[in-house]
Scaffold this motif. Structure first.
Motif, PDB file in Angstrom:
ATOM      1  N   ASP A  63      -8.103   2.313 -10.456  1.00 25.87           N
ATOM      2  CA  ASP A  63      -9.309   2.626 -11.214  1.00 25.87           C
ATOM      3  C   ASP A  63      -8.861   3.524 -12.367  1.00 25.87           C
ATOM      4  OD1 ASP A  63     -11.721   3.492 -12.263  1.00 25.87           O
ATOM      5  OD2 ASP A  63     -12.671   3.701 -10.293  1.00 25.87           O
ATOM      6  N   LEU A  64      -8.751   2.953 -13.538  1.00 27.19           N
ATOM      7  CA  LEU A  64      -8.219   3.676 -14.703  1.00 27.19           C
ATOM      8  C   LEU A  64      -9.115   4.832 -15.140  1.00 27.19           C
ATOM      9  CD1 LEU A  64      -6.881   0.673 -16.798  1.00 27.19           C
ATOM     10  CD2 LEU A  64      -5.610   2.191 -15.272  1.00 27.19           C
ATOM     11  N   ASP A  65     -10.377   4.824 -14.741  1.00 25.91           N
ATOM     12  CA  ASP A  65     -11.265   5.926 -15.079  1.00 25.91           C
ATOM     13  C   ASP A  65     -10.966   7.172 -14.249  1.00 25.91           C
ATOM     14  OD1 ASP A  65     -12.674   4.513 -17.039  1.00 25.91           O
ATOM     15  OD2 ASP A  65     -14.032   3.656 -15.555  1.00 25.91           O
ATOM     16  N   ILE A  66     -10.222   7.018 -13.161  1.00 26.63           N
ATOM     17  CA  ILE A  66      -9.904   8.136 -12.280  1.00 26.63           C
ATOM     18  C   ILE A  66      -8.436   8.557 -12.394  1.00 26.63           C
ATOM     19  CG2 ILE A  66      -9.845   8.903  -9.870  1.00 26.63           C
ATOM     20  CD1 ILE A  66     -12.134   6.964  -9.311  1.00 26.63           C
ATOM     21  N   CYS A  67      -7.565   7.636 -12.752  1.00 26.18           N
ATOM     22  CA  CYS A  67      -6.124   7.893 -12.828  1.00 26.18           C
ATOM     23  C   CYS A  67      -5.833   9.119 -13.699  1.00 26.18           C
ATOM     24  CB  CYS A  67      -5.412   6.671 -13.403  1.00 26.18           C
ATOM     25  SG  CYS A  67      -3.623   6.872 -13.584  1.00 26.18           S
ATOM     26  N   ILE A  68      -4.939  10.001 -13.214  1.00 28.93           N
ATOM     27  CA  ILE A  68      -4.564  11.205 -13.958  1.00 28.93           C
ATOM     28  C   ILE A  68      -3.170  11.093 -14.575  1.00 28.93           C
ATOM     29  CG2 ILE A  68      -6.097  12.736 -12.676  1.00 28.93           C
ATOM     30  CD1 ILE A  68      -3.575  13.653 -11.081  1.00 28.93           C
ATOM     31  N   GLY A  69      -2.523   9.947 -14.400  1.00 33.41           N
ATOM     32  CA  GLY A  69      -1.214   9.733 -15.016  1.00 33.41           C
ATOM     33  C   GLY A  69      -0.089  10.515 -14.376  1.00 33.41           C
ATOM     34  N   CYS A  70      -0.160  10.762 -13.082  1.00 34.15           N
ATOM     35  CA  CYS A  70       0.837  11.589 -12.400  1.00 34.15           C
ATOM     36  C   CYS A  70       2.182  10.890 -12.185  1.00 34.15           C
ATOM     37  CB  CYS A  70       0.296  12.086 -11.064  1.00 34.15           C
ATOM     38  SG  CYS A  70       0.126  10.787  -9.821  1.00 34.15           S
ATOM     39  N   LYS A  71       2.228   9.574 -12.237  1.00 32.92           N
ATOM     40  CA  LYS A  71       3.438   8.752 -12.104  1.00 32.92           C
ATOM     41  C   LYS A  71       3.981   8.625 -10.683  1.00 32.92           C
ATOM     42  CE  LYS A  71       4.826   9.976 -16.761  1.00 32.92           C
ATOM     43  NZ  LYS A  71       5.803  10.585 -17.619  1.00 32.92           N
ATOM     44  N   LEU A  72       3.290   9.166  -9.682  1.00 30.22           N
ATOM     45  CA  LEU A  72       3.792   9.072  -8.312  1.00 30.22           C
ATOM     46  C   LEU A  72       3.811   7.629  -7.811  1.00 30.22           C
ATOM     47  CD1 LEU A  72       2.204  12.240  -6.686  1.00 30.22           C
ATOM     48  CD2 LEU A  72       4.621  11.834  -7.198  1.00 30.22           C
ATOM     49  N   CYS A  73       2.788   6.853  -8.164  1.00 26.46           N
ATOM     50  CA  CYS A  73       2.750   5.456  -7.711  1.00 26.46           C
ATOM     51  C   CYS A  73       3.920   4.665  -8.301  1.00 26.46           C
ATOM     52  CB  CYS A  73       1.419   4.810  -8.057  1.00 26.46           C
ATOM     53  SG  CYS A  73       0.999   4.847  -9.813  1.00 26.46           S
ATOM     54  N   VAL A  74       4.258   4.952  -9.552  1.00 22.70           N
ATOM     55  CA  VAL A  74       5.382   4.274 -10.203  1.00 22.70           C
ATOM     56  C   VAL A  74       6.678   4.624  -9.486  1.00 22.70           C
ATOM     57  CG1 VAL A  74       6.708   4.059 -12.348  1.00 22.70           C
ATOM     58  CG2 VAL A  74       4.219   4.248 -12.436  1.00 22.70           C
ATOM     59  N   LYS A  75       6.813   5.885  -9.162  1.00 23.96           N
ATOM     60  CA  LYS A  75       8.034   6.375  -8.515  1.00 23.96           C
ATOM     61  C   LYS A  75       8.249   5.741  -7.142  1.00 23.96           C
ATOM     62  CE  LYS A  75      10.216  10.663  -6.983  1.00 23.96           C
ATOM     63  NZ  LYS A  75      10.115  12.138  -6.934  1.00 23.96           N
ATOM     64  N   TYR A  76       7.168   5.574  -6.384  1.00 27.99           N
ATOM     65  CA  TYR A  76       7.304   5.123  -5.001  1.00 27.99           C
ATOM     66  C   TYR A  76       7.031   3.637  -4.767  1.00 27.99           C
ATOM     67  CZ  TYR A  76       7.936   9.982  -3.839  1.00 27.99           C
ATOM     68  OH  TYR A  76       8.428  11.257  -3.775  1.00 27.99           O
ATOM     69  N   CYS A  77       6.629   2.890  -5.781  1.00 23.04           N
ATOM     70  CA  CYS A  77       6.400   1.447  -5.592  1.00 23.04           C
ATOM     71  C   CYS A  77       7.734   0.759  -5.316  1.00 23.04           C
ATOM     72  CB  CYS A  77       5.751   0.835  -6.835  1.00 23.04           C
ATOM     73  SG  CYS A  77       5.547  -0.961  -6.704  1.00 23.04           S
ATOM     74  N   PRO A  78       7.900   0.174  -4.129  1.00 22.51           N
ATOM     75  CA  PRO A  78       9.182  -0.451  -3.811  1.00 22.51           C
ATOM     76  C   PRO A  78       9.432  -1.745  -4.590  1.00 22.51           C
ATOM     77  CG  PRO A  78       7.637  -0.777  -2.003  1.00 22.51           C
ATOM     78  CD  PRO A  78       6.963   0.120  -3.005  1.00 22.51           C
ATOM     79  N   TRP A  79       8.396  -2.296  -5.209  1.00 17.16           N
ATOM     80  CA  TRP A  79       8.530  -3.562  -5.915  1.00 17.16           C
ATOM     81  C   TRP A  79       8.579  -3.386  -7.430  1.00 17.16           C
ATOM     82  CZ3 TRP A  79      10.008  -6.660  -2.361  1.00 17.16           C
ATOM     83  CH2 TRP A  79       9.567  -6.464  -1.062  1.00 17.16           C
ATOM     84  N   GLU A 118       0.785  -1.226   0.000  1.00 18.74           N
ATOM     85  CA  GLU A 118       0.000   0.000   0.000  1.00 18.74           C
ATOM     86  C   GLU A 118       0.824   1.288   0.000  1.00 18.74           C
ATOM     87  OE1 GLU A 118      -3.279   0.091   2.768  1.00 18.74           O
ATOM     88  OE2 GLU A 118      -3.608  -2.059   2.563  1.00 18.74           O
ATOM     89  N   VAL A 119       2.114   1.221  -0.246  1.00 17.55           N
ATOM     90  CA  VAL A 119       2.934   2.433  -0.320  1.00 17.55           C
ATOM     91  C   VAL A 119       2.407   3.348  -1.417  1.00 17.55           C
ATOM     92  CG1 VAL A 119       5.231   3.339  -0.875  1.00 17.55           C
ATOM     93  CG2 VAL A 119       4.988   1.379   0.661  1.00 17.55           C
ATOM     94  N   CYS A 120       2.061   2.782  -2.556  1.00 18.59           N
ATOM     95  CA  CYS A 120       1.566   3.571  -3.689  1.00 18.59           C
ATOM     96  C   CYS A 120       0.302   4.338  -3.343  1.00 18.59           C
ATOM     97  CB  CYS A 120       1.322   2.668  -4.889  1.00 18.59           C
ATOM     98  SG  CYS A 120       0.216   1.273  -4.556  1.00 18.59           S
ATOM     99  N   ILE A 121      -0.566   3.748  -2.540  1.00 18.60           N
ATOM    100  CA  ILE A 121      -1.845   4.362  -2.190  1.00 18.60           C
ATOM    101  C   ILE A 121      -1.631   5.692  -1.470  1.00 18.60           C
ATOM    102  CG2 ILE A 121      -3.922   4.109  -0.752  1.00 18.60           C
ATOM    103  CD1 ILE A 121      -3.884   1.129  -1.426  1.00 18.60           C
ATOM    104  N   GLU A 122      -0.623   5.759  -0.627  1.00 20.41           N
ATOM    105  CA  GLU A 122      -0.375   6.970   0.149  1.00 20.41           C
ATOM    106  C   GLU A 122       0.025   8.154  -0.719  1.00 20.41           C
ATOM    107  OE1 GLU A 122       1.925   6.517   3.683  1.00 20.41           O
ATOM    108  OE2 GLU A 122       1.212   4.467   3.969  1.00 20.41           O
ATOM    109  N   PHE A 123       0.588   7.912  -1.894  1.00 19.85           N
ATOM    110  CA  PHE A 123       1.062   8.991  -2.742  1.00 19.85           C
ATOM    111  C   PHE A 123       0.070   9.396  -3.830  1.00 19.85           C
ATOM    112  CE2 PHE A 123       4.924   7.305  -0.880  1.00 19.85           C
ATOM    113  CZ  PHE A 123       5.563   8.478  -0.492  1.00 19.85           C
TER     114      PHE A 123
END
Length: 133
Positions: free
Chosen positions: A65-81, A36-41
């Motif tokens: 939820d791809l209908d809500i995603c804005i493509g900010c890339k924060l989840c990609v940046k902070y996903c430890p896996w 859940e690290v990605c969720i926090e960002f």
């Protein structure tokens, strides 16, 4: 006298389609640990917790939820896996279909007819972001 003439109702304003970002974040659930690290960002709360196999609370998955995603890339940046990738919007729904194992988005168009995705509607976990209709 002209004021008493019935006028046809004005048509409702046209609804503008939401402009999709160039890329959307997609999680490969096969590599997701549910940390859940990605969720926090996520600034738009488009990430949801999915109960893991056999509803084990310690083997959760996350989905976007791809209908809500804005493509900010924060989840990609902070996903430890490193299990989240940015995919061009035109391809994101088909990629998400192949990478999603379990979902809590039964109303999403891309989930409804996708083979191989288990839709989870109940479980012991509270499902953050679950849409109540």
């Amino acid at each position: 006298m002209a004021d008493n003439i019935a006028r046809p109702a004005a048509p409702p304003p046209a609804v503008k389609a939401k402009k999709r970002p160039k890329e959307l974040a997609v999680i490969n659930q096969a590599g997701c640990t549910g940390c859940e690290v990605c969720i926090e960002f996520c600034p738009v709360d488009c990430m949801l917790t999915v109960p893991g196999p056999e509803y084990d609370q310690h083997k959760k998955l996350v989905e976007i939820d791809l209908d809500i995603c804005i493509g900010c890339k924060l989840c990609v940046k902070y996903c430890p896996w490193e299990t989240i990738e940015m995919i061009p919007s035109a391809e994101a729904f088909s990629v998400a279909t192949s990478w999603t194992l379990r979902s809590v988005l039964p109303q999403a168009d891309w989930i409804q007819n996708a083979p191989g995705i288990e839709v989870v509607q109940e479980g012991p976990l509270p499902l953050p972001g679950t849409k109540i209709t």
